[in-house]
Design an enzyme around this catalytic site. Structure first.
Site, PDB file in Angstrom:
ATOM      1  N   ARG A 105      14.703  -7.825 -45.155  1.00  0.00           N
ATOM      2  CA  ARG A 105      13.347  -8.196 -45.532  1.00  0.00           C
ATOM      3  C   ARG A 105      12.964  -7.558 -46.870  1.00  0.00           C
ATOM      4  O   ARG A 105      13.051  -6.338 -47.039  1.00  0.00           O
ATOM      5  CB  ARG A 105      12.381  -7.729 -44.437  1.00  0.00           C
ATOM      6  CG  ARG A 105      10.923  -7.861 -44.764  1.00  0.00           C
ATOM      7  CD  ARG A 105      10.481  -9.296 -44.758  1.00  0.00           C
ATOM      8  NE  ARG A 105       9.031  -9.389 -44.868  1.00  0.00           N
ATOM      9  CZ  ARG A 105       8.398 -10.529 -45.137  1.00  0.00           C
ATOM     10  NH1 ARG A 105       9.083 -11.649 -45.330  1.00  0.00           N
ATOM     11  NH2 ARG A 105       7.084 -10.551 -45.203  1.00  0.00           N
ATOM     12  N   GLU A 130      11.107   2.625 -10.058  1.00  0.00           N
ATOM     13  CA  GLU A 130      11.892   3.753  -9.553  1.00  0.00           C
ATOM     14  C   GLU A 130      11.201   5.084  -9.862  1.00  0.00           C
ATOM     15  O   GLU A 130      11.819   6.065 -10.250  1.00  0.00           O
ATOM     16  CB  GLU A 130      13.338   3.680 -10.058  1.00  0.00           C
ATOM     17  CG  GLU A 130      13.988   2.418  -9.509  1.00  0.00           C
ATOM     18  CD  GLU A 130      15.473   2.333  -9.696  1.00  0.00           C
ATOM     19  OE1 GLU A 130      16.141   3.369  -9.619  1.00  0.00           O
ATOM     20  OE2 GLU A 130      15.957   1.206  -9.901  1.00  0.00           O
ATOM     21  N   THR A 157       7.068   6.125 -11.308  1.00  0.00           N
ATOM     22  CA  THR A 157       6.335   6.056 -12.586  1.00  0.00           C
ATOM     23  C   THR A 157       6.578   7.337 -13.382  1.00  0.00           C
ATOM     24  O   THR A 157       7.106   8.322 -12.843  1.00  0.00           O
ATOM     25  CB  THR A 157       4.825   5.958 -12.319  1.00  0.00           C
ATOM     26  OG1 THR A 157       4.451   7.100 -11.526  1.00  0.00           O
ATOM     27  CG2 THR A 157       4.464   4.681 -11.569  1.00  0.00           C
ATOM     28  N   GLY A 176       3.344   2.724  -2.742  1.00  0.00           N
ATOM     29  CA  GLY A 176       4.095   2.764  -4.001  1.00  0.00           C
ATOM     30  C   GLY A 176       4.641   4.158  -4.199  1.00  0.00           C
ATOM     31  O   GLY A 176       5.600   4.567  -3.541  1.00  0.00           O
ATOM     32  N   GLY A 183       4.378  -9.336 -39.104  1.00  0.00           N
ATOM     33  CA  GLY A 183       4.007 -10.552 -38.370  1.00  0.00           C
ATOM     34  C   GLY A 183       5.171 -11.221 -37.682  1.00  0.00           C
ATOM     35  O   GLY A 183       5.032 -11.762 -36.576  1.00  0.00           O
ATOM     36  N   ASN A 189       0.808  -1.223   0.000  1.00  0.00           N
ATOM     37  CA  ASN A 189       0.000   0.000   0.000  1.00  0.00           C
ATOM     38  C   ASN A 189       0.842   1.274   0.000  1.00  0.00           C
ATOM     39  O   ASN A 189       0.370   2.343   0.369  1.00  0.00           O
ATOM     40  CB  ASN A 189      -0.939  -0.012   1.207  1.00  0.00           C
ATOM     41  CG  ASN A 189      -1.957  -1.130   1.070  1.00  0.00           C
ATOM     42  OD1 ASN A 189      -2.593  -1.277   0.019  1.00  0.00           O
ATOM     43  ND2 ASN A 189      -2.056  -1.960   2.095  1.00  0.00           N
TER      44      ASN A 189
END
Lengths: 261, 383
Positions: free
Chosen positions: B268, B363, B365, B131, B340, B129
Site C-alpha cells: 500500500r 473454554e 472467559t 456458564g 478503509g 444458566n
C-alpha cells in the site's frame, strides 16, 4: 517392484545467488527443500509400491544437512535412505555426480530407478539419464504417467511437449518424471513420529567403487567459466511478422552477427 | 520458537503449513461467509492423522506430544480459526478425557475411532444458566440399574451436530451440586439425543455451534467416564488442557494477522511511499510482533509443562488469557493499518478480527482465567 529414487536437496528460493569468484551457488543461510520434481518421483514410487508391492530406497548425494530431507522422506513412507557424503564429492558436476550415484545403486538390485526431471537450482536434467548410462539400463525421460507394470515391462507416457509417446520399457530401467506424474501427499502424523527417526545409511567415497579421478572437481568435465545474470541491453524495434518472415528475419540477424544458419 | 523444536515438530509444522496453503486458506473466506462446516477439510485432516496427534501409539495415537498439537492448531488458525477450533475441541475436550480416564473398553470402542478420525468428538458442559458457574448445571443422570437416563440441555457446543461422540456432564446426585457431577460418553445416535438451533455467530462461523437436547437418553453404565460424582474435578482438568488448544488458536490468529498486515503495508502506497516505511506502521508492527511472541512463549511453556508431567493449570490459563487478549488487540490494530480496505470483506483481516473475540470467551472467559491464575498464585506463590 523394488524402486530406487534419486533426490536432491536444493535451496528454497527462485532467487539464486552466485559466488562471483567460484561461479558456484551460494547455499549458506538459504533454507532448503527437496527438489520438487524429485518429490514427485518419491510420490510416484509410493503409489507404485501401493499397487505392485516392493520397497523404496532413496539416494542423495550432498552435505550432512541433507539428512533432514531424508528424514522427511521417511515420514512420507519410503523404506530406506542413503546419504552419499564425502569431501571428495564436492564440486562434482552432473557427470561426476551420476558416476557416484550409479556406483551406489550398483550395490543393490532395483527394478526401477526414478529421478525427477531436473533440479530447480541447476536445471540441467542430465543426472537421471547419465545414471542410466552408467548402469547400462534403458531410460525414458519426461515421463508424465506410469500406465502399468506387467511381466517386467513398464508402460509409460512420455511428454515431448508437441507429442505424447506411449513406451514400453524393459526393467530394470530408469525414468525421469515431470510434476504431472504424481501429486506429493502430505506427511502423515503417524509416520512423522514413527518413521522419521529411522536410521539412515551413510556412504563415503571409500564405500564406493569409484576412482578419485572420476569424481569431485577433478572428475568433472564441466568447468564453469563465468556465471552472470543476462540483462537486456539493446532495445530492438518491435516488428509484427508472419512465422515465415519471422524465421527469415531471425536467420538474417544471426548471419549478420557472424553466425551460421 | 524454532530453537526448541525437534525434527518431528518441524515436520509437523511443515506439512500442516503446506496443507493450510493448499486447502485451508483458500476456503477460509467462503466457509465464513456461508457459515458452512468444512467437511472436506476435516476429511483431509483425518487422512493426515491430525486427530491422533498428541496420543500414544498404544491407544491408536500418532505418538506426538502437546507441543506438536499446539503447532498444528496454531498453523491451522493462522489462516482459519474455525478449522483450528474443530481440531482443538475434538482433541482436548473429547479424545483427551477418554485417554486420561477411559476404561480399556472405552478406549477400544470410543477412543480409537476418535483418533483415526472415523468419529468426530465434542464436549457438552455449558448450559443456559451454567456458564462460568459450571456447578450450577441442571442436566441430570438417573441411575436405572444397568444404565443411566440423562435429561437436560446444553448450549454453545462446538462441533455439535457434526460430532459422532459427546462427553456430557450431568448431575448424578443433584443435591450435592458440583460434587454430584459425573461425565458420560454419549453417542450421537442414542435415542432421545438431538441437536437444537444453530447459533449465528460473530466469528468462527464455519464451526458448528449448537444446542444439545437430551430427552431421557439411556446410556449403559460402561459409558460412565471416570468415577461417579467426580466430574467437576475432571472438567477442570479437561478445560486446562483445552486452554492450550485455544491459546494456540489465539496465537495462530495473531500470527496470521501480522502476516496479512506485513504484506499489505509493504504494498500500500500513500504520500508516494509504501506505508510500511512510516514510523507509525513500523512501531505498530513492532509492538504486535513483540506481544505475539510473548504470547507464544507462554503457550510453549504451558505445552512443555504438560508434556513433562508438571502441573500446568496456571501456565495454561496464562497462555490462554494473554493469547486471547493479544488476538483481539493485534487483529484490531492490524486492521487499522489497512484503513478503509480493512473494514471491507475483500481482505481477511476483518474475519480475523471477528474470529479473535471468541478466544476471550470460550473454554473459560478472560475473567475465569484470572480466577484460576489468582487461585494458584495465592496458594502456591509466584513461579
Amino acid at each position: 517392484m523394488n524402486i530406487a529414487v534419486l533426490v536432491k536437496q536444493v535451496p528454497d528460493t527462485t532467487e539464486i545467488k552466485i559466488d562471483k569468484e567460484t561461479g558456484a551457488l551460494i547455499r549458506k543461510g538459504i533454507p532448503t527443500i527437496t527438489n520438487p520434481d524429485d518429490l514427485t518421483g518419491v510420490e510416484l514410487a509410493l503409489q507404485l509400491k501401493e499397487t505392485y508391492g516392493g520397497n523404496i530406497h532413496a539416494f542423495t548425494m550432498g552435505p550432512s544437512s541433507a539428512k533432514n530431507m531424508l528424514r522427511e522422506l521417511y515420514a512420507r513412507g519410503i523404506d530406506e535412505a542413503t546419504l552419499l557424503s564425502d569431501k571428495a564429492f564436492a564440486g562434482s558436476d552432473t557427470w561426476a555426480t551420476s558416476h557416484i550415484l550409479a556406483s551406489a545403486l550398483k550395490k543393490h538390485a532395483f527394478d526401477l530407478v526414478i529421478a525427477g526431471r531436473q533440479a530447480i537450482d541447476g536445471d540441467t536434467a542430465q543426472v537421471g539419464p547419465q545414471v542410466a548410462e552408467f548402469l547400462k539400463i534403458p531410460h525414458v525421460s519426461y515421463v508424465d504417467r506410469v500406465i502399468d507394470y506387467n511381466d517386467g515391462m513398464l508402460k509409460v507416457k512420455k511428454n515431448e511437449e508437441h507429442r505424447m509417446l506411449t513406451l514400453n520399457l524393459p526393467t530394470p530401467a530408469l525414468i525421469t518424471v515431470l510434476d504431472e506424474a504424481a501429486k506429493p501427499r502430505y506427511m502423515n502424523m503417524f509416520d512423522i513420529f514413527r518413521r522419521s527417526h529411522l536410521p539412515l545409511n551413510q556412504l563415503t567415497c571409500d564405500d564406493l567403487d569409484v576412482s578419485l579421478a572420476d569424481i569431485g572437481i577433478k572428475g568433472s568435465p564441466t568447468k564453469v567459466k563465468k556465471t552472470f545474470n543476462k540483462s537486456a541491453t539493446q532495445k530492438q524495434p518491435k516488428q509484427t511478422l508472419n512465422p515465415e518472415q519471422a524465421a527469415r528475419t531471425i536467420l538474417d540477424f544471426i548471419e549478420a552477427k557472424g553466425g551460421q544458419s | 520458537m524454532e530453537h526448541i523444536l525437534s525434527d518431528q515438530h518441524r515436520l509437523v509444522k511443515k506439512t500442516v503449513q503446506q496443507f493450510v496453503k493448499d486447502t485451508v486458506k483458500p476456503r477460509a473466506k467462503s466457509i465464513d461467509e456461508s457459515e458452512t462446516f468444512p467437511h472436506d477439510t476435516v476429511e483431509s485432516m483425518r487422512e493426515m492423522g491430525l486427530f491422533a496427534l498428541p496420543f500414544e501409539e498404544i491407544e491408536g495415537g500418532a505418538g506426538g506430544d502437546t507441543l506438536s498439537y499446539a503447532i498444528a492448531v496454531m498453523e491451522l488458525s493462522k489462516a482459519c480459526a474455525t478449522t483450528g477450533v474443530i481440531l482443538s475441541a475434538h482433541v482436548s475436550l473429547c479424545a483427551a478425557p477418554i485417554s486420561m480416564w477411559g476404561t480399556s473398553y472405552q478406549k477400544e470402542t470410543f477412543l480409537r475411532p476418535l483418533l483415526s478420525g472415523e468419529s468426530l468428538g465434542a464436549f457438552g458442559l455449558t448450559e443456559p444458566n451454567a456458564g462460568t458457574d459450571a456447578g450450577a448445571q441442571k442436566t441430570v443422570a438417573i441411575d436405572k440399574g444397568d444404565s443411566y437416563q440423562i435429561s437436560g440441555s446444553k448450549i454453545f457446543i462446538t462441533n455439535a451436530g457434526v460430532a459422532d461422540l459427546y462427553i456430557i456432564s450431568a448431575l448424578t446426585e443433584p443435591e450435592k451440586k458440583h460434587k454430584g457431577i459425573s461425565l458420560f460418553i454419549v453417542e450421537a445416535d442414542r435415542k432421545g439425543f438431538s441437536v437444537g438451533k444453530k447459533e449465528m455467530k460473530l466469528g468462527i462461523r464455519g464451526s458448528s455451534t449448537r444446542e444439545l437436547i437430551l430427552d431421557k437418553v439411556n446410556v449403559p453404565k460402561e459409558n460412565l467416564l471416570g468415577k461417579e460424582n467426580k466430574g467437576f474435578g475432571m472438567i477442570m482438568q479437561i478445560l486446562s488442557g483445552g486452554r492450550i488448544g485455544i491459546a494456540a488458536q489465539a496465537v495462530g490468529i495473531c500470527e496470521g494477522a501480522i502476516e496479512e498486515a506485513l504484506e499489505y503495508t509493504k504494498e500500500r502506497t500513500q504520500f508516494g511511499r509504501p506505508i510500511s516505511s512510516f514510523q507509525n506502521t513500523q512501531f505498530t508492527l513492532a509492538d504486535l510482533e513483540t506481544k505475539k511472541e510473548a504470547a507464544k512463549g507462554l503457550l510453549i511453556k504451558a505445552a512443555l509443562y504438560k508434556d513433562q508431567g508438571r502441573p500446568y493449570t496456571k501456565e495454561a490459563a496464562m497462555a490462554k488469557l494473554y493469547g486471547a487478549q493479544c488476538a483481539t488487540e493485534i487483529t484490531q490494530k492490524a486492521l487499522q493499518l489497512f484503513g478503509g480496505y480493512g473494514y471491507t470483506r475483500e481482505y481477511d483481516i476483518e474475519r480475523m478480527m471477528r474470529d479473535a473475540k471468541i478466544t476471550e470467551i470460550y473454554e473459560g472467559t478472560n475473567e475465569a482465567q484470572k480466577m484460576v491464575i489468582a487461585g494458584s498464585l495465592l496458594k502456591e506463590g509466584t513461579s
